[in-house]
Scaffold this active site. Structure first.
Site, PDB file in Angstrom:
ATOM      1  N   GLU A 181       5.510   3.848   7.975  1.00 36.95           N
ATOM      2  CA  GLU A 181       5.091   5.067   7.270  1.00 36.95           C
ATOM      3  C   GLU A 181       5.911   6.270   7.688  1.00 36.95           C
ATOM      4  OE1 GLU A 181       0.515   4.370   5.811  1.00 36.95           O
ATOM      5  OE2 GLU A 181       0.881   4.884   7.884  1.00 36.95           O
ATOM      6  N   ASN A 222      -0.671  10.121   6.743  1.00 35.43           N
ATOM      7  CA  ASN A 222      -1.902   9.728   7.414  1.00 35.43           C
ATOM      8  C   ASN A 222      -2.914  10.846   7.549  1.00 35.43           C
ATOM      9  OD1 ASN A 222      -1.701   6.861   8.016  1.00 35.43           O
ATOM     10  ND2 ASN A 222       0.215   7.498   8.965  1.00 35.43           N
ATOM     11  N   LYS A 237       3.973  -7.230   4.019  1.00 34.63           N
ATOM     12  CA  LYS A 237       3.757  -5.803   3.779  1.00 34.63           C
ATOM     13  C   LYS A 237       3.236  -5.205   5.078  1.00 34.63           C
ATOM     14  CE  LYS A 237       0.643  -3.612   2.946  1.00 34.63           C
ATOM     15  NZ  LYS A 237      -0.019  -2.649   3.868  1.00 34.63           N
ATOM     16  N   THR A 250       0.882  -1.178   0.000  1.00 35.79           N
ATOM     17  CA  THR A 250       0.000   0.000   0.000  1.00 35.79           C
ATOM     18  C   THR A 250       0.918   1.226   0.000  1.00 35.79           C
ATOM     19  OG1 THR A 250      -0.236  -0.138   2.406  1.00 35.79           O
ATOM     20  CG2 THR A 250      -1.974  -1.133   1.083  1.00 35.79           C
ATOM     21  N   THR A 260       1.393  -9.848  11.790  1.00 35.75           N
ATOM     22  CA  THR A 260       1.512  -8.492  11.281  1.00 35.75           C
ATOM     23  C   THR A 260       0.579  -8.295  10.116  1.00 35.75           C
ATOM     24  OG1 THR A 260       3.017  -6.828  10.495  1.00 35.75           O
ATOM     25  CG2 THR A 260       3.251  -8.997   9.547  1.00 35.75           C
TER      26      THR A 260
END
Lengths: 389, 389
Positions: free
Chosen positions: B262, B384, B173, B151, B184
């Site tokens: 991220e 985010n 991922k 993603t 995870t």
């Protein structure tokens, strides 16, 4: 019954406060505060449950064991934590210095510190600061005290109410490392109410649970959290009535803490109902305000309601995903656990307000509760990437 | 015994993978992946413990109850969560479509989804994508599959080892909403090893506990976490030996997940020893990597060790603050619970490395463990704040 009145920790008759600059870490501003009562008060406090406890927390807990106190001495800029036995000596020295100024036993002084963990206090300057603050004690000194205990706070936090012939007023500070689990960073409330020490202890615990313990800025519980209430006993009042007033003052302070979280641009208020219990509702609400993903979505004004659902699922409370309903302000976004058609532009507008409110119905029972937090912003990262420098 | 070899989920003989673009959310890239085994495999998985569980998690859990599987079908761009009964139908339809392509019962297909929560899958395009991926199945398709499940990942995550005549290879991922507590975000490992289904289940659980469950990017456990292992049974091996190989693959994948959190610029590796138990050590290590304040300090290269002490105190494990010792890389920063003199410039340099390592000794017992995370950066907030747009 209770109505807001001006002022803070010296709003109640019989309390004085003073502040002074000791240059502990900040220059050109006060960083030591003293709050004193005319007479010995019934006192109760709740403290951090972090297993690492700052020296002033250990000392204040000892001092409050007797249920009485006469003064609070507070410094900003150094947490006096991770400082070993020497740090404990420093905290006791602060209590002795304040006791001298007020003429009471050191055991009647509550000590609190906030700031960097892992460094010693410059005790010469701190002692001098306490004497200077004592020389400035005044019934109008509440705001100066509220300013002196700030760290990265952008504004002082005060609240006061009057009712039943009684006044309750307080101050608080707290910006990062805020996820209290007994009390918040630092909050001091005074009153002229007559409340027995045993009653006061129970009231303080219940009120903390519904106010400061429902705030989260960043999920880390500080080593220094302290919430103390002093009642001078001048005015008789039923404990239940006092509790309602204290709840009003502390709810106001808790909202101020959340709104001024580090880097925050918005206050996030999450109200949960339909939970299996009030405790479940508060836990669920706090899980939502504590989620980085929810906080970043609020900052970005993105109605990403799935993150709220995810946070609820992680809250450790009873939940049936198929029953969850959610409103952003007045706008229905989900019902029966699935998205309902909604106006994205309107949602984004609501998420851009100074106060963003989520109403969540878990559809299970009669439990309700509210928690307060803030958005996660670039400035949170900036402030905490260089806190010591 | 085990040595790293190239490749990922198709490194082991007997496994093929393929990917295709279904345009679920991303354009111009693959977003559907299929992994298939030549023969029916012993299979075990662990899943999110979030009480809100995505439809594919519910379906995969059912399908793995029998301990066998033949294929995994995965999509990126939509989590198929918060989608009610219709979402469950969609997940089952994905399994049926994959089963058709592979010619096995739908119950032998593991389904996984990742992406936005609260939206339905575009099933026409997904079905077409699965058929296209099936047409491209190849023993060289592991990397394409690893790319298709990304993603906001910036790179695919693969790892493989060979030893005892056996190959174990996997892909994963995970970028945000990463704080697994069973598995995870998504991880798939295949092997030609012969391991009984019951043994495999226990091994998978233990390995998850020491690898994926020791990663935290942002403290939120996803609704879709899935970790599945398929063993085709070609090569006999002792379960203990297999476990060591699987641990190596999953540790590698876990580190890759953390490093690509991220907005992350640095991998944070926290090793705790001297804990009362291994479990305590892992919990303490994960509390440190999960702390926003620690993460922001790493981003800012600020040796604010008090935040590490604070996080340890909040970890819910046995700790004596007076015994804590801490090194940043080789640099001693604290001992006996208090700061020791250290070179701030050297500490800042160490905090700027690609891999930042903290070694913490709790000084209590023989327990040890490691956790992985990343720094908290402006980019985490940016990503985010606008994930859906």
């Amino acid at each position: 019954m209770w109505s807001a009145c001006g002022g803070g920790v010296t709003a109640a008759p019989g309390f004085r406060a003073g502040a002074a600059a000791a240059g502990i870490r900040y220059q050109g501003r006060d960083d030591v505060a003293l709050v004193v009562a005319e007479r010995t008060c019934a006192a109760a406090g709740v403290f951090t449950t972090n297993r690492v406890q700052a020296a002033p927390v250990i000392v204040s807990r000892e001092h409050l064991a007797g249920g009485v106190a006469r003064a609070c001495v507070i410094n900003a800029g150094c947490a006096n934590c991770g400082t070993g036995a020497a740090g404990l000596d420093d905290a006791r020295a602060m209590a002795r210095e304040a006791a001298l100024a007020v003429d009471c036993p050191p055991e009647q002084v509550v000590v609190a510190s906030t700031g960097v963990i892992g460094s010693r206090l410059p005790m010469d300057r701190v002692a001098e600061g306490i004497r200077a603050a004592a020389a400035r004690l005044s019934p109008a000194g509440g705001e100066a005290a509220a300013r002196a205990i700030m760290t990265t706070d952008t504004r002082p936090k005060q609240a006061a109410v009057r009712g039943h012939g009684v006044t309750i007023g307080g101050m608080a500070k707290g910006v990062g490392m805020i996820h209290p689990n007994m009390a918040t960073m630092l909050a001091f409330v005074t009153s002229d109410a007559a409340v027995a020490a045993a009653d006061l202890r129970a009231v303080v615990r219940r009120v903390a649970e519904r106010t400061f313990n429902c705030v989260s800025v960043d999920g880390d519980q500080s080593t220094n959290d302290t919430f103390v209430v002093l009642c001078s006993g001048e005015r008789p009042i039923a404990p239940e009535a006092f509790e309602a007033g204290l709840l009003a003052v502390c709810t106001d302070l808790a909202r101020q803490l959340a709104a001024d979280g580090e880097g925050a641009t918005r206050l996030l208020e999450v109200a949960v109902r339909g939970a299996a219990s009030d405790e479940d509702a508060r836990r669920a609400a706090r899980a939502v305000v504590a989620s980085n993903l929810v906080k970043a979505a609020v900052f970005g004004r993105d109605a990403n309601w799935g993150r709220i659902l995810c946070a609820l699922g992680n809250a450790g409370v009873a939940i049936d995903p198929g029953r969850v309903a959610l409103r952003i302000g007045p706008l229905q976004v989900a019902a029966g656990g699935v998205q309902v058609p909604f106006d994205e532009a309107e949602a984004s507008r609501l998420l851009g307000a100074d106060v963003v409110r989520f109403d969540i119905d878990l559809g299970l029972g009669g439990g309700s509760g509210t928690a307060w937090g803030c958005d996660l912003t670039y400035d949170y990262v900036k402030i905490n990437g260089s806190y010591r420098s």
